[in-house]
Structures are given as structure tokens and as C-alpha cells.
Design a protein around this motif. Sequence first.
Motif, mmCIF file in Angstrom:
data_model
loop_
_atom_site.group_PDB
_atom_site.id
_atom_site.type_symbol
_atom_site.label_atom_id
_atom_site.label_comp_id
_atom_site.label_asym_id
_atom_site.label_seq_id
_atom_site.Cartn_x
_atom_site.Cartn_y
_atom_site.Cartn_z
ATOM 1 N N ASP A 23 1.006 -1.093 -0.017
ATOM 2 C CA ASP A 23 0.104 -0.172 -0.081
ATOM 3 C C ASP A 23 1.119 1.243 -0.009
ATOM 4 O O ASP A 23 1.940 1.084 0.542
ATOM 5 C CB ASP A 23 -0.911 0.132 1.229
ATOM 6 N N PRO A 24 0.481 2.307 -0.846
ATOM 7 C CA PRO A 24 1.283 3.416 -0.819
ATOM 8 C C PRO A 24 1.749 3.856 0.549
ATOM 9 O O PRO A 24 2.971 4.502 0.831
ATOM 10 C CB PRO A 24 0.651 4.587 -1.757
ATOM 11 N N ARG A 25 0.826 4.060 1.294
ATOM 12 C CA ARG A 25 0.918 4.798 2.596
ATOM 13 C C ARG A 25 1.808 3.687 3.555
ATOM 14 O O ARG A 25 2.807 4.564 4.229
ATOM 15 C CB ARG A 25 -0.410 4.799 3.355
ATOM 16 N N VAL A 26 1.728 2.650 3.471
ATOM 17 C CA VAL A 26 2.677 1.708 4.266
ATOM 18 C C VAL A 26 4.038 1.819 3.711
ATOM 19 O O VAL A 26 5.006 1.912 4.389
ATOM 20 C CB VAL A 26 2.247 0.261 3.976
ATOM 21 N N ALA A 27 4.298 1.740 2.484
ATOM 22 C CA ALA A 27 5.711 1.676 1.897
ATOM 23 C C ALA A 27 6.148 3.007 2.117
ATOM 24 O O ALA A 27 7.358 3.055 2.354
ATOM 25 C CB ALA A 27 5.499 1.605 0.309
ATOM 26 N N LEU A 28 5.424 4.145 2.222
ATOM 27 C CA LEU A 28 5.876 5.529 2.286
ATOM 28 C C LEU A 28 6.448 5.532 3.961
ATOM 29 O O LEU A 28 7.615 5.870 4.062
ATOM 30 C CB LEU A 28 5.082 6.733 2.018
ATOM 31 N N GLU A 29 5.719 5.082 4.738
ATOM 32 C CA GLU A 29 6.041 4.835 6.102
ATOM 33 C C GLU A 29 7.266 4.205 6.458
ATOM 34 O O GLU A 29 8.192 4.647 7.281
ATOM 35 C CB GLU A 29 4.804 4.565 6.949
ATOM 36 N N LEU A 30 7.264 3.291 5.884
ATOM 37 C CA LEU A 30 8.439 2.155 6.037
ATOM 38 C C LEU A 30 9.736 2.771 5.613
ATOM 39 O O LEU A 30 10.865 2.598 5.985
ATOM 40 C CB LEU A 30 8.173 0.715 5.304
ATOM 41 N N SER A 31 9.820 3.654 4.652
ATOM 42 C CA SER A 31 10.823 4.263 3.900
ATOM 43 C C SER A 31 11.455 5.531 4.768
ATOM 44 O O SER A 31 12.563 5.853 4.355
ATOM 45 C CB SER A 31 10.597 4.528 2.216
ATOM 46 N N MET A 32 10.552 5.864 5.433
ATOM 47 C CA MET A 32 10.987 7.234 6.009
ATOM 48 C C MET A 32 11.734 6.851 7.628
ATOM 49 O O MET A 32 12.144 8.042 7.972
ATOM 50 C CB MET A 32 9.694 8.409 6.334
ATOM 51 N N ASP A 33 11.688 5.933 7.937
ATOM 52 C CA ASP A 33 12.336 6.005 9.419
ATOM 53 C C ASP A 33 12.033 6.973 10.276
ATOM 54 O O ASP A 33 12.815 7.310 10.951
ATOM 55 C CB ASP A 33 14.047 5.656 9.108
ATOM 56 N N GLY A 34 10.675 7.196 10.363
ATOM 57 C CA GLY A 34 10.349 7.962 11.496
ATOM 58 C C GLY A 34 10.210 9.598 10.929
ATOM 59 O O GLY A 34 9.935 10.495 11.613
ATOM 60 N N GLU A 50 -1.680 7.326 -8.769
ATOM 61 C CA GLU A 50 -3.108 7.715 -9.291
ATOM 62 C C GLU A 50 -2.931 8.001 -10.954
ATOM 63 O O GLU A 50 -4.107 7.887 -11.570
ATOM 64 C CB GLU A 50 -3.473 8.993 -8.750
ATOM 65 N N ASN A 51 -2.017 8.298 -11.450
ATOM 66 C CA ASN A 51 -1.830 8.266 -13.272
ATOM 67 C C ASN A 51 -1.374 7.360 -13.778
ATOM 68 O O ASN A 51 -0.639 7.596 -14.884
ATOM 69 C CB ASN A 51 -1.434 9.700 -13.327
ATOM 70 N N LYS A 52 -0.869 6.247 -13.147
ATOM 71 C CA LYS A 52 -0.115 5.166 -13.482
ATOM 72 C C LYS A 52 -0.388 4.739 -14.945
ATOM 73 O O LYS A 52 0.563 4.598 -15.828
ATOM 74 C CB LYS A 52 -0.107 3.996 -12.784
ATOM 75 N N SER A 53 -1.574 4.694 -15.166
ATOM 76 C CA SER A 53 -1.958 4.210 -16.787
ATOM 77 C C SER A 53 -1.722 5.096 -17.796
ATOM 78 O O SER A 53 -1.228 4.641 -18.807
ATOM 79 C CB SER A 53 -3.400 3.560 -16.845
ATOM 80 N N ASP A 54 -2.074 6.236 -17.472
ATOM 81 C CA ASP A 54 -1.717 7.439 -18.596
ATOM 82 C C ASP A 54 0.079 7.539 -18.763
ATOM 83 O O ASP A 54 0.380 7.746 -19.655
ATOM 84 C CB ASP A 54 -2.379 8.702 -17.982
ATOM 85 N N ILE A 55 0.442 7.600 -17.487
ATOM 86 C CA ILE A 55 2.127 7.594 -17.564
ATOM 87 C C ILE A 55 2.583 6.455 -18.521
ATOM 88 O O ILE A 55 3.497 6.503 -19.241
ATOM 89 C CB ILE A 55 2.559 7.727 -15.950
ATOM 90 N N ASP A 56 2.217 5.254 -18.126
ATOM 91 C CA ASP A 56 2.654 4.038 -18.645
ATOM 92 C C ASP A 56 2.521 4.147 -20.301
ATOM 93 O O ASP A 56 2.962 3.724 -21.138
ATOM 94 C CB ASP A 56 1.917 2.863 -18.276
ATOM 95 N N GLU A 57 1.084 4.662 -20.680
ATOM 96 C CA GLU A 57 0.812 4.982 -22.214
ATOM 97 C C GLU A 57 1.625 5.893 -22.575
ATOM 98 O O GLU A 57 2.351 5.746 -23.790
ATOM 99 C CB GLU A 57 -0.703 5.321 -22.263
ATOM 100 N N GLN A 58 2.044 6.872 -21.871
ATOM 101 C CA GLN A 58 3.289 7.797 -22.649
ATOM 102 C C GLN A 58 4.471 7.164 -22.815
ATOM 103 O O GLN A 58 5.183 7.540 -23.764
ATOM 104 C CB GLN A 58 3.425 9.245 -21.738
ATOM 105 N N ILE A 59 4.877 6.639 -21.709
ATOM 106 C CA ILE A 59 6.182 5.913 -21.824
ATOM 107 C C ILE A 59 6.200 4.806 -22.993
ATOM 108 O O ILE A 59 7.039 4.937 -23.700
ATOM 109 C CB ILE A 59 6.546 5.125 -20.599
ATOM 110 N N THR A 60 4.894 4.032 -23.175
ATOM 111 C CA THR A 60 4.805 3.166 -24.177
ATOM 112 C C THR A 60 5.028 3.890 -25.534
ATOM 113 O O THR A 60 5.682 3.334 -26.423
ATOM 114 C CB THR A 60 3.567 2.324 -23.958
#
Length: 126
Positions: A23-34, A50-60
Motif C-alpha cells: 500500500d503506498p501509505r505503508v511503503a512511504l511510512e516504512l521508507s521514512m524511518d520516522g 493515481e496516474n499510472k495508466s496514463d504515464i505508462d501509455e506515454q512511456i509506451t
Amino acid sequence: MNRRLAREKAFQVLFSIDNEDFDPRVALELSMDGEEANEFLTALIYGVVENKSDIDEQITDALENWSFKRLANVEKTLLRIATFEMTSAIDTPVGVAINEAVELAKVYGDDQSGKFVNGVLSKINK
């Protein structure tokens, strides 16, 4: 936290999300070390999520003789961050977004990652 460090943290979080299905919130919290995440960092992470599909299309669309599925996870994640940064309302010059992605590719990718990321992002910028 400066923007360079925020980009590196965003890379780590987004890489974890893609590879470990965090989950983005969990991953962010774990990476911040407090530490507290700043606005730029959270904008990058949630903007890419939130924009992953549009971004991936631009990259493709910018890939030549290469498929999106064949992209290594390091390059894919860095391209997503830079593409979001280049095309969103975040106040970053395009050249800076490209350069920062290339520098992170040199650290986290292989010998050719920096050149590859630069080439794809240059096509997106056209």
C-alpha cells in the motif's frame, strides 16, 4: 528533505509498491524511518500511483523497438516518476526532471540505464 533525496525516496517507495504490492501509505511510512515526508515526496508518489495508466501509455508511446513489458523495474519506476514530474503541475523544469532520473538510473540501474532513460524521456518531452 531536498528534492533530490525526495526523488530517491519516491523511487524506493514506488519500486516497493510495484514489486511487493505494498500500500503506498505503508511503503512511504516504512521508507521514512520516522521522518516526516514532505509535500514534494508525497506528490510524486501519489501522482504516479493515481496516474499510472496514463504515464505508462506515454512511456509506451516513446519506446522504439522495445515493449513496456520488457522494461526492467528500475527503469520503469524512474521513467514513471520523471514522466509524472515532466507532465504534471509540479514546478520542475523538464531538463531537471530528466537529469535527476538519469542520475538515479546510473546509481540503481546497469551501465546503459542512464542513456536509455535519457532517450525515452527526451522523446516524451517532444
